[in-house]
Design a protein around this motif. Structure first.
Motif, short mmCIF file in Angstrom:
data_model
loop_
_atom_site.label_atom_id
_atom_site.label_comp_id
_atom_site.label_asym_id
_atom_site.label_seq_id
_atom_site.Cartn_x
_atom_site.Cartn_y
_atom_site.Cartn_z
N GLY A 28 68.50 26.62 80.33
CA GLY A 28 69.23 27.75 79.79
C GLY A 28 69.42 28.95 80.69
O GLY A 28 70.50 29.51 80.75
N GLY A 29 68.37 29.38 81.38
CA GLY A 29 68.48 30.53 82.28
C GLY A 29 68.94 31.79 81.58
O GLY A 29 68.18 32.43 80.88
N THR A 30 70.20 32.13 81.73
CA THR A 30 70.79 33.30 81.07
C THR A 30 71.56 32.90 79.82
O THR A 30 71.94 33.77 79.04
CB THR A 30 71.76 34.03 82.01
N GLY A 31 71.83 31.61 79.67
CA GLY A 31 72.61 31.13 78.53
C GLY A 31 74.10 31.13 78.77
O GLY A 31 74.88 30.75 77.90
N GLN A 32 74.52 31.50 79.97
CA GLN A 32 75.96 31.66 80.22
C GLN A 32 76.78 30.39 79.98
O GLN A 32 77.90 30.46 79.47
CB GLN A 32 76.23 32.24 81.60
N LEU A 33 76.25 29.22 80.33
CA LEU A 33 77.04 28.00 80.17
C LEU A 33 77.21 27.63 78.70
O LEU A 33 78.32 27.33 78.25
CB LEU A 33 76.42 26.85 80.95
N GLY A 34 76.14 27.65 77.94
CA GLY A 34 76.24 27.34 76.51
C GLY A 34 77.06 28.36 75.75
O GLY A 34 77.83 28.01 74.85
N ILE A 35 76.93 29.64 76.12
CA ILE A 35 77.71 30.69 75.46
C ILE A 35 79.19 30.51 75.80
O ILE A 35 80.06 30.64 74.92
CB ILE A 35 77.19 32.09 75.86
N GLU A 36 79.51 30.19 77.03
CA GLU A 36 80.89 29.91 77.42
C GLU A 36 81.44 28.74 76.60
O GLU A 36 82.59 28.77 76.14
CB GLU A 36 81.00 29.61 78.91
N ALA A 37 80.62 27.70 76.40
CA ALA A 37 81.05 26.53 75.63
C ALA A 37 81.39 26.93 74.19
O ALA A 37 82.42 26.52 73.65
CB ALA A 37 79.96 25.45 75.65
N VAL A 38 80.54 27.73 73.56
CA VAL A 38 80.79 28.17 72.18
C VAL A 38 82.03 29.07 72.14
O VAL A 38 82.87 28.95 71.25
CB VAL A 38 79.55 28.87 71.59
N SER A 39 82.16 29.95 73.11
CA SER A 39 83.32 30.83 73.17
C SER A 39 84.61 30.03 73.23
O SER A 39 85.64 30.43 72.69
CB SER A 39 83.22 31.76 74.39
N ARG A 40 84.55 28.84 73.84
CA ARG A 40 85.74 28.00 74.01
C ARG A 40 85.87 26.94 72.92
O ARG A 40 86.69 26.03 73.04
CB ARG A 40 85.72 27.34 75.38
N GLY A 41 85.07 27.02 71.87
CA GLY A 41 85.29 26.13 70.72
C GLY A 41 84.17 25.20 70.33
O GLY A 41 84.28 24.49 69.33
N ALA A 42 83.08 25.14 71.10
CA ALA A 42 81.96 24.29 70.68
C ALA A 42 81.39 24.84 69.37
O ALA A 42 81.39 26.06 69.13
CB ALA A 42 80.88 24.27 71.76
N LYS A 43 80.92 23.96 68.53
CA LYS A 43 80.38 24.35 67.23
C LYS A 43 79.01 25.01 67.37
O LYS A 43 78.69 25.97 66.67
CB LYS A 43 80.29 23.12 66.32
N GLN A 44 78.19 24.48 68.27
CA GLN A 44 76.82 24.95 68.41
C GLN A 44 76.32 24.67 69.82
O GLN A 44 76.75 23.71 70.46
CB GLN A 44 75.91 24.23 67.41
N ALA A 45 75.40 25.51 70.28
CA ALA A 45 74.73 25.27 71.56
C ALA A 45 73.24 25.43 71.37
O ALA A 45 72.78 26.37 70.71
CB ALA A 45 75.23 26.24 72.63
N VAL A 46 72.50 24.50 71.94
CA VAL A 46 71.04 24.56 71.96
C VAL A 46 70.65 24.87 73.39
O VAL A 46 71.07 24.18 74.32
CB VAL A 46 70.41 23.24 71.48
N PHE A 47 69.86 25.93 73.56
CA PHE A 47 69.43 26.39 74.88
C PHE A 47 67.95 26.08 75.04
O PHE A 47 67.15 26.48 74.19
CB PHE A 47 69.63 27.90 75.01
N VAL A 48 67.59 25.42 76.12
CA VAL A 48 66.19 25.09 76.38
C VAL A 48 65.78 25.74 77.70
O VAL A 48 66.47 25.60 78.71
CB VAL A 48 65.97 23.56 76.45
N ASP A 49 64.67 26.45 77.67
CA ASP A 49 64.10 27.02 78.89
C ASP A 49 62.60 27.16 78.67
O ASP A 49 62.16 27.47 77.56
CB ASP A 49 64.73 28.37 79.23
#
Length: 187
Positions: free
Chosen positions: A50-71
């Motif tokens: 996860g780090g900063t969460g930028q990739l999962g947040i970008e995915a949700v911003s572009r239409g993903a239903k949910q993101a799970v972040f692990v760090d």
């Protein structure tokens, strides 16, 4: 660091102090999500490092239903939660503090897209790819996106997965693996 596109476009995300995290460059992130654009709507995404969460947040911003972040790092988990708040995505994101291998071995969830952007100097990427392809956490036709430095060799194949094109951006390479349809390999 900012969200490039979608509902949270332009949102500035917080970054950690020091050199412990290496955020994905905007042009690499833009390329990654151009590759994924048709797979994102309604997807459940795992941002394994996860780090900063930028990739999962970008995915949700572009239409993903949910993101799970692990760090595994508590400070990173706090940062991801703060960035979810800034992007107004607290309900679409879940943060799990865990070692990546422990998470993979214990999760019962299924994902449509798995994003792998671990520290480059470690063998985390190879270990994660090997374990993900051995367990059943990716949906059929699901996608793994592996980010690594140019020159790092990743396996050409895993049973039940097809490796597609590698995309090179400066010193960064994105490698895409897709889980095969049951009983047949993708072309």
């Amino acid at each position: 660091m900012r969200i490039i596109s979608g509902t949270a476009r332009g949102t500035r995300l917080k970054t950690p102090e020091g050199q412990n995290t290496r955020p994905t460059a905007d042009r690499v992130k833009e390329a990654m999500f151009s590759i994924l654009q048709f797979d994102l709507p309604g997807a459940v995404v795992l941002d394994l490092f996860g780090g900063t969460g930028q990739l999962g947040i970008e995915a949700v911003s572009r239409g993903a239903k949910q993101a799970v972040f692990v760090d595994h790092n508590e400070q990173s988990c706090k940062l991801i939660r703060e960035n979810l708040r800034l992007a107004k995505m607290e309900k679409e994101g879940r943060v799990v503090r865990s070692d990546y291998l422990a998470f993979l071995k214990n999760t019962k969830e299924k994902f449509d897209i798995i994003l792998l952007d671990p520290p480059y100097a470690e063998v985390f990427l190879e270990n994660a790819l090997k374990l993900i392809t051995e367990i059943d956490i990716l949906q059929t036709n699901g996608i793994i996106v592996a980010e690594c430095p140019f020159g790092k060799a990743l396996p050409a194949e895993f049973s039940g997965y097809t490796r597609s094109k590698d995309y090179k951006y400066g010193n960064t390479v994105l490698t895409i693996y897709r889980k095969d349809t049951v009983g047949e390999a993708q072309v």
